[in-house]
Design an enzyme around this catalytic site. Structure first.
Site, PDB file in Angstrom:
ATOM      1  N   ARG A   1     -26.033  -3.222   6.690  1.00 33.72           N
ATOM      2  CA  ARG A   1     -25.923  -4.615   6.021  1.00 33.72           C
ATOM      3  C   ARG A   1     -26.717  -5.483   7.394  1.00 33.72           C
ATOM      4  O   ARG A   1     -26.693  -6.291   7.061  1.00 33.72           O
ATOM      5  CB  ARG A   1     -24.729  -4.701   5.460  1.00 33.72           C
ATOM      6  CG  ARG A   1     -24.203  -5.581   5.469  1.00 33.72           C
ATOM      7  CD  ARG A   1     -22.481  -6.078   4.888  1.00 33.72           C
ATOM      8  NE  ARG A   1     -22.423  -5.080   3.770  1.00 33.72           N
ATOM      9  CZ  ARG A   1     -21.373  -5.700   2.816  1.00 33.72           C
ATOM     10  NH1 ARG A   1     -20.103  -5.632   3.201  1.00 33.72           N
ATOM     11  NH2 ARG A   1     -22.080  -4.819   1.315  1.00 33.72           N
TER      12      ARG A   1
ATOM     13  N   GLU B   1     -19.804  -6.299   9.563  1.00 36.09           N
ATOM     14  CA  GLU B   1     -20.771  -5.762  10.163  1.00 36.09           C
ATOM     15  C   GLU B   1     -21.935  -6.550  10.861  1.00 36.09           C
ATOM     16  O   GLU B   1     -22.292  -6.174  11.567  1.00 36.09           O
ATOM     17  CB  GLU B   1     -21.965  -4.657   8.866  1.00 36.09           C
ATOM     18  CG  GLU B   1     -20.195  -3.529   9.364  1.00 36.09           C
ATOM     19  CD  GLU B   1     -19.445  -3.380   8.278  1.00 36.09           C
ATOM     20  OE1 GLU B   1     -19.708  -4.730   6.919  1.00 36.09           O
ATOM     21  OE2 GLU B   1     -18.401  -3.079   7.629  1.00 36.09           O
TER      22      GLU B   1
ATOM     23  N   LYS C   1       1.323  -1.470   0.142  1.00 36.57           N
ATOM     24  CA  LYS C   1       0.228   0.078  -0.281  1.00 36.57           C
ATOM     25  C   LYS C   1       0.698   0.711  -0.420  1.00 36.57           C
ATOM     26  O   LYS C   1       1.581   1.040   0.711  1.00 36.57           O
ATOM     27  CB  LYS C   1      -1.109   0.114   1.714  1.00 36.57           C
ATOM     28  CG  LYS C   1      -2.286   0.192   1.071  1.00 36.57           C
ATOM     29  CD  LYS C   1      -2.888  -0.681   2.325  1.00 36.57           C
ATOM     30  CE  LYS C   1      -4.529   0.337   1.988  1.00 36.57           C
ATOM     31  NZ  LYS C   1      -5.777  -0.073   2.771  1.00 36.57           N
TER      32      LYS C   1
END
Ligand SMILES: Cc1ncc(C[n+]2csc(CCOP(=O)(O)OP(=O)(O)O)c2C)c(N)n1
Length: 651
Positions: free
Chosen positions: A416, A388, A301
């Site tokens: 969600r 979640e 990254k």
């Protein structure tokens, strides 16, 4: 000097360049990312990590016929640069500009839109199933990050892969980071694959395949070259083991690829995700495979930008920065705190006061402010990964054992977990505290991230207590109030800076379902208007009230505080006393706070006209700032004043 990048009007060009030219193109793309995003910000780190991978994908496959499905799709900037959107690249995430995620309406090369994590494997598998049924031949390539494997849906898709298709290409883009450091057993497992790669027999097939290519030997030599640091060394180890075959023994634990193999995907890797020739050869190999395959690609990254390499979390996604140094502007002294920080600091205070309190995040310690708890009381802080649904049911489980979990999740991501809120928390009336950040717009992210549906989706559920603070002090009061309520509680608050009011040392416990009257009618004989301003719209209501009073109105302002239970008494009293009611909310009108007011007044046979101000029944686009969208859609002081004047026929 002209750039190769400027010659790329579409992916076809990527197929025409030589390998050296492609390497130059990669460097140009990195510069374009670093410079191009420095003014407006964006997901710099993830995109710097996938430059070679994206070039290789476009070199080998043919979009739009072949389908690329990106998980979250915050890493599609390079793909955008290569698919005819270079000219508009510097408009990304700005008003009228490119969206920051894959968007089907933006380009035929974006085969599937996203913004939320964990959807790519399912979507790609659905495409593969459709392709097989209709008998077409396109490739479906799914690019998913290591953190996508913390998400349940990804595993639902993997479970369903074997019986569904024989042709599927998965690219696991592993950089060891979610936004923060990746967490959990799967991340440890991937680490084992990296640090202790056992040979799998696909590597031999692969090496034989690559040798047949004109550039194959170069690719392999590069792959074997161990000097370039850990990652290419790892690749070298994997490939060099071809002489001494050690097949995956099925026991796992030693970096065995067995997990993927058992799921029906042949595993190849780990390979260096910055080694362009190796990536190209590997993808060519994958293209001709007659079985599903996952290629484990290691990337860094922030590759190519020191500041981003040093601070992967900060550079995952950020605002403007200095393109040379990576420095960002510090907050101006005296500017209000961010709501997320007030939430995190209040979570610390609550945990200090109540031994049964814990804080949960689903992979968002910085975004939600839970990092304050992580730092202050690490044993009371839990990061469950991008999960979640699990977070909500996990919290419900803890609540049955006498704990009081504070679950901090963005409003849009919490969608969600709706069934978990219904079935696991509300149905059992468990006292879980939900802190819903980014309730309202997340302007530059756009419709995937706007959290403007939660009042509607929560209002219909029994046992819910739902609140919206008008400022940061009230947010703290609401969190302390929630801590004492024996029911599920939900607190919605916006992204970004709070109002700048001091947070009391000793919080006030609010009376459930009772609004606060900020300004009473002056009873001065003028036309009376009642403004009910919810959450951040309360400040707009106050400004509108000042303007309307100057125009000859008598204006009351109410801070409703609760959307459930709504304060029927105060709403009725002020509606009865007014000639016009205006409700203001940072939420869709359909089913929102204004709807709740209409229902309540209707039930009480109160017929005062009501004007509702809020978001329309459509998906709101992205823009540079929230204020622009609020002005466009009328969630503004100007429109509030205009609506009142229009109602009374005043110019
Ligand atoms: C449902 C959901 N929860 C949380 C997020 C916030 N989020 C965006 S990207 C990301 C991490 C993605 O990590 P990974 O897939 O490994 O990709 P990387 O950025 O490391 O390349 C998270 C947690 C989200 N987009 N969707």
């Amino acid at each position: 000097m002209s750039r190769y990048l400027d010659m790329v009007d579409g992916p076809q060009r990527v197929k025409e360049f030589t390998l050296n030219q492609l390497q130059d193109l990669a460097a140009e793309i990195r510069t374009e990312l670093i410079e191009g995003l420095s003014k407006g910000g964006g997901h710099l780190g993830p995109n710097l990590g996938v430059v070679e991978l994206t070039i290789a994908l476009h070199r080998v496959f043919e979009t739009p016929t072949d389908k690329f499905v990106w998980d979250v799709s915050h890493q599609v900037y390079v793909h955008k640069l290569l698919t005819g959107r270079r000219d508009r690249f510097r408009t990304i995430r700005q008003t009228g500009g490119l969206n920051g995620f894959a968007l089907r309406t933006e380009s035929e090369h974006d085969s599937f839109g996203a913004g939320h994590a964990g959807t790519a494997l399912s979507a790609a598998l659905g495409m593969a199933a459709a392709r097989d049924r209709r008998g077409s031949k396109e490739n479906v390539v799914c690019i998913f990050g290591d953190a996508a494997l913390t998400n349940g849906i990804s595993f639902e898709a993997l479970n369903n892969l074997k019986p569904t298709t024989k042709k599927f290409i998965g690219i696991l883009n592993d950089n060891e980071w979610s936004i923060a450091k990746n967490v959990g057993a799967v991340s440890e497992y991937l680490n084992k694959l990296i640090t202790n790669p056992s040979y799998n027999k696909l590597a031999r097939d692969f090496e034989n395949f690559v040798r047949r290519f004109p550039k194959g030997d170069i690719a392999l030599k590069l792959a074997h070259k161990a000097e370039e640091g850990v990652k290419s060394a790892i690749t070298g180890v994997t490939l060099r083991q071809t002489g001494s075959l050690v097949e995956a023994d099925g026991r796992g634990g030693q970096g065995s690829p067995v997990l993927f193999e058992e799921m029906g995907l042949r595993y190849l890797g780990p390979i260096d995700g910055h080694n362009l020739p190796l990536l190209i050869s590997t993808l060519e190999f994958a293209k001709q495979c007659d079985h599903p395959i996952v290629i484990h690609v290691l990337t860094q990254k922030g590759k190519g930008f020191d500041a981003a390499l040093k601070h992967p979390e900060k550079f995952h996604g950020l605002g403007p920065y200095n393109a040379q140094t990576g420095e960002t502007l510090p907050a101006k002294p005296g500017s209000p705190p961010q709501y997320q920080d007030v939430m995190g600091q209040t979570a610390v205070r609550l945990c200090q006061q109540y031994p049964a309190m814990v804080g949960l995040t689903a992979a968002m310690p910085s975004g939600t402010g839970m990092k304050h708890l992580e730092k202050a009381m690490p044993d009371r802080y839990i990061d469950v990964g991008i999960a979640e649904e699990h977070a909500v049911i996990f919290a419900a489980g803890m609540a049955t054992m006498g704990y009081r979990p504070i679950v901090a999740i963005y409003s849009s991501f919490l969608q969600r977990a709706y069934d978990c809120i219904h079935h696991d928390v509300c149905l059992q009336d468990l006292p879980v505290i939900f802190c819903m950040d980014r309730a309202g717009l997340s302007a530059n992210d756009g419709p995937t991230h706007h959290g403007i549906f939660d009042i509607a989706y929560l209002r219909c559920l029994p046992n819910v207590i739902a609140m919206a603070p008008a400022d940061e002090d009230e947010l703290a009061d609401m969190m302390f109030t929630a801590a004492q309520a024996p029911h599920p509680t939900f607190i919605r608050y916006p992204r970004g800076a709070a109002e700048g009011v001091p947070v009391k040392a000793i919080p006030q416990i609010l009376e459930i379902g009772v609004a606060h009257v900020t300004r009473k009618f002056a009873q001065n004989g003028k036309r009376k208007v009642a403004l009910f301003g919810l959450g951040p719209m309360h400040a707009i209501a106050i400004k509108a009230a000042d303007r309307l009073e100057a125009k000859g109105f008598d204006v009351a302002v109410i801070n409703p505080r609760f959307t459930k239970p709504i304060d029927a008494k105060t709403h009725a009293e002020y509606a009865r006393g007014a000639e016009l009611v205006v409700t203001l909310e940072d939420h869709v009108l359909m089913g929102g706070y204004g709807s709740a007011v209409l229902e309540s007044l209707g039930e009480q046979r109160i017929t005062t006209p009501v004007v509702r101000i809020g978001w329309p029944d459509q998906f709101v686009e992205h823009a540079t700032t929230q204020d622009e969208l609020r002005a466009k859609y009328g969630l503004s002081v100007d429109n509030t004043v205009a609506q009142v004047k229009a109602h009374f026929g005043v110019v």
